[in-house]
Write a protein that holds these residues in place. Sequence first.
Motif, mmCIF file in Angstrom:
data_model
loop_
_atom_site.group_PDB
_atom_site.id
_atom_site.type_symbol
_atom_site.label_atom_id
_atom_site.label_comp_id
_atom_site.label_asym_id
_atom_site.label_seq_id
_atom_site.Cartn_x
_atom_site.Cartn_y
_atom_site.Cartn_z
ATOM 1 N N THR A 171 0.851 -1.183 0.000
ATOM 2 C CA THR A 171 0.000 0.000 0.000
ATOM 3 C C THR A 171 0.888 1.235 0.000
ATOM 4 O O THR A 171 1.730 1.398 0.878
ATOM 5 N N PRO A 172 0.720 2.120 -0.989
ATOM 6 C CA PRO A 172 1.566 3.321 -1.000
ATOM 7 C C PRO A 172 1.243 4.221 0.193
ATOM 8 O O PRO A 172 0.102 4.345 0.593
ATOM 9 N N LEU A 173 2.293 4.806 0.737
ATOM 10 C CA LEU A 173 2.103 5.678 1.892
ATOM 11 C C LEU A 173 1.983 7.129 1.435
ATOM 12 O O LEU A 173 2.888 7.668 0.813
ATOM 13 N N SER A 174 0.879 7.708 1.757
ATOM 14 C CA SER A 174 0.641 9.113 1.447
ATOM 15 C C SER A 174 1.199 9.952 2.585
ATOM 16 O O SER A 174 1.899 9.460 3.470
ATOM 17 N N THR A 175 0.845 11.219 2.577
ATOM 18 C CA THR A 175 1.228 12.092 3.689
ATOM 19 C C THR A 175 0.664 11.544 4.990
ATOM 20 O O THR A 175 1.324 11.574 6.024
ATOM 21 N N GLY A 176 -0.559 10.997 4.935
ATOM 22 C CA GLY A 176 -1.150 10.385 6.123
ATOM 23 C C GLY A 176 -0.316 9.231 6.643
ATOM 24 O O GLY A 176 -0.192 9.034 7.848
ATOM 25 N N GLY A 177 0.266 8.462 5.724
ATOM 26 C CA GLY A 177 1.133 7.362 6.123
ATOM 27 C C GLY A 177 2.384 7.849 6.814
ATOM 28 O O GLY A 177 2.863 7.235 7.766
ATOM 29 N N ARG A 178 2.904 8.949 6.343
ATOM 30 C CA ARG A 178 4.102 9.516 6.979
ATOM 31 C C ARG A 178 3.764 10.042 8.377
ATOM 32 O O ARG A 178 4.542 9.860 9.314
ATOM 33 N N ILE A 179 2.614 10.669 8.487
ATOM 34 C CA ILE A 179 2.170 11.147 9.804
ATOM 35 C C ILE A 179 1.995 9.958 10.743
ATOM 36 O O ILE A 179 2.360 10.017 11.916
ATOM 37 N N PHE A 180 1.458 8.868 10.218
ATOM 38 C CA PHE A 180 1.287 7.631 10.969
ATOM 39 C C PHE A 180 2.634 7.145 11.512
ATOM 40 O O PHE A 180 2.748 6.751 12.667
ATOM 41 N N GLY A 181 3.660 7.201 10.678
ATOM 42 C CA GLY A 181 4.998 6.799 11.095
ATOM 43 C C GLY A 181 5.527 7.674 12.221
ATOM 44 O O GLY A 181 6.097 7.185 13.198
ATOM 45 N N PHE A 182 5.332 8.970 12.095
ATOM 46 C CA PHE A 182 5.769 9.874 13.157
ATOM 47 C C PHE A 182 4.959 9.651 14.436
ATOM 48 O O PHE A 182 5.489 9.755 15.538
ATOM 49 N N LEU A 183 3.678 9.322 14.282
ATOM 50 C CA LEU A 183 2.841 9.020 15.446
ATOM 51 C C LEU A 183 3.403 7.823 16.201
ATOM 52 O O LEU A 183 3.444 7.825 17.430
ATOM 53 N N LEU A 184 3.846 6.821 15.461
ATOM 54 C CA LEU A 184 4.438 5.648 16.121
ATOM 55 C C LEU A 184 5.689 6.021 16.908
ATOM 56 O O LEU A 184 5.868 5.573 18.046
ATOM 57 N N VAL A 185 6.541 6.827 16.327
ATOM 58 C CA VAL A 185 7.747 7.266 17.054
ATOM 59 C C VAL A 185 7.337 8.033 18.310
ATOM 60 O O VAL A 185 7.886 7.814 19.400
ATOM 61 N N PHE A 186 6.360 8.915 18.159
ATOM 62 C CA PHE A 186 5.873 9.686 19.303
ATOM 63 C C PHE A 186 5.329 8.760 20.397
ATOM 64 O O PHE A 186 5.617 8.950 21.579
ATOM 65 N N LEU A 187 4.530 7.763 19.998
ATOM 66 C CA LEU A 187 3.968 6.836 20.985
ATOM 67 C C LEU A 187 5.059 6.073 21.734
ATOM 68 O O LEU A 187 5.010 5.949 22.960
ATOM 69 N N TRP A 188 6.056 5.564 20.984
ATOM 70 C CA TRP A 188 7.127 4.829 21.652
ATOM 71 C C TRP A 188 7.928 5.756 22.578
ATOM 72 O O TRP A 188 8.348 5.340 23.656
ATOM 73 N N ALA A 189 8.120 6.991 22.173
ATOM 74 C CA ALA A 189 8.819 7.951 23.048
ATOM 75 C C ALA A 189 7.984 8.236 24.299
ATOM 76 O O ALA A 189 8.528 8.298 25.416
ATOM 77 N N LEU A 190 6.681 8.381 24.124
ATOM 78 C CA LEU A 190 5.793 8.628 25.261
ATOM 79 C C LEU A 190 5.801 7.435 26.221
ATOM 80 O O LEU A 190 5.796 7.614 27.446
ATOM 81 N N ILE A 191 5.840 6.242 25.680
ATOM 82 C CA ILE A 191 5.926 5.030 26.510
ATOM 83 C C ILE A 191 7.219 5.056 27.323
ATOM 84 O O ILE A 191 7.227 4.732 28.517
ATOM 85 N N THR A 192 8.304 5.463 26.697
ATOM 86 C CA THR A 192 9.590 5.561 27.395
ATOM 87 C C THR A 192 9.511 6.581 28.526
ATOM 88 O O THR A 192 9.991 6.332 29.644
ATOM 89 N N ILE A 193 8.907 7.713 28.252
ATOM 90 C CA ILE A 193 8.750 8.750 29.282
ATOM 91 C C ILE A 193 7.913 8.226 30.443
ATOM 92 O O ILE A 193 8.272 8.408 31.609
ATOM 93 N N CYS A 194 6.812 7.563 30.125
ATOM 94 C CA CYS A 194 5.979 6.980 31.184
ATOM 95 C C CYS A 194 6.789 5.986 32.012
ATOM 96 O O CYS A 194 6.680 5.966 33.242
ATOM 97 N N GLY A 195 7.594 5.178 31.342
ATOM 98 C CA GLY A 195 8.414 4.199 32.043
ATOM 99 C C GLY A 195 9.344 4.842 33.060
ATOM 100 O O GLY A 195 9.542 4.334 34.163
ATOM 101 N N ARG A 196 9.910 5.961 32.693
ATOM 102 C CA ARG A 196 10.805 6.655 33.629
ATOM 103 C C ARG A 196 10.028 7.278 34.778
ATOM 104 O O ARG A 196 10.511 7.306 35.917
ATOM 105 N N TRP A 197 8.827 7.769 34.509
ATOM 106 C CA TRP A 197 8.046 8.436 35.550
ATOM 107 C C TRP A 197 7.418 7.476 36.551
ATOM 108 O O TRP A 197 7.032 7.887 37.639
ATOM 109 N N ILE A 198 7.317 6.208 36.197
ATOM 110 C CA ILE A 198 6.746 5.234 37.125
ATOM 111 C C ILE A 198 7.491 5.254 38.459
ATOM 112 O O ILE A 198 6.882 5.201 39.526
#
Length: 154
Positions: A124-151
């Motif tokens: 499936t070709p990735l449009s601009t939405g697909g690229r945003i999706f990719g950045f969202l994943l990076v953001f989510l994993w970073a947020l998970i890391t931040i939560c892990g430290r704050w525990i």
Amino acid sequence: MLQGFSERLYTSPFSTYLRTEFWIIPVSQTIHILCVAIVIASAAAISARMVGVMGRDQPLADFAKARAVWVFAALIGLVLTGSVQTLAEPEREFGNPIYLTKMALVLVATGLSGVFLILLKRQTPLSTGGRIFGFLLVFLWALITICGRWIAYL
């Protein structure tokens, strides 16, 4: 309900063993942090490839597939080491809203990563939405890391 379960788990022989063996928690935390680094680095590399910053000589699907192996191996490591840490100190984890938030975000990020890989597998070709999706994943994993430290601090 979670509090009673946490208290019973905390007093179990296995939980006590995990807490009292001086090397188990530091080793588990070290491996956990290394696995987090693998997930974040892989997600960032895939996002960088999506916007054409790196790996342009390789199709996105092949590039992502090569990193997905590392991500899922690291996720297995995270589950194992996270389980050790949770079993060692269940009251700290289950009673902490940041821990519960982190676990919910892990489920979302893992599910979205799976969807992403399925889309790539289908070519499936990735449009601009697909690229945003990719950045969202990076953001989510970073947020998970931040939560892990704050525990540890809440």
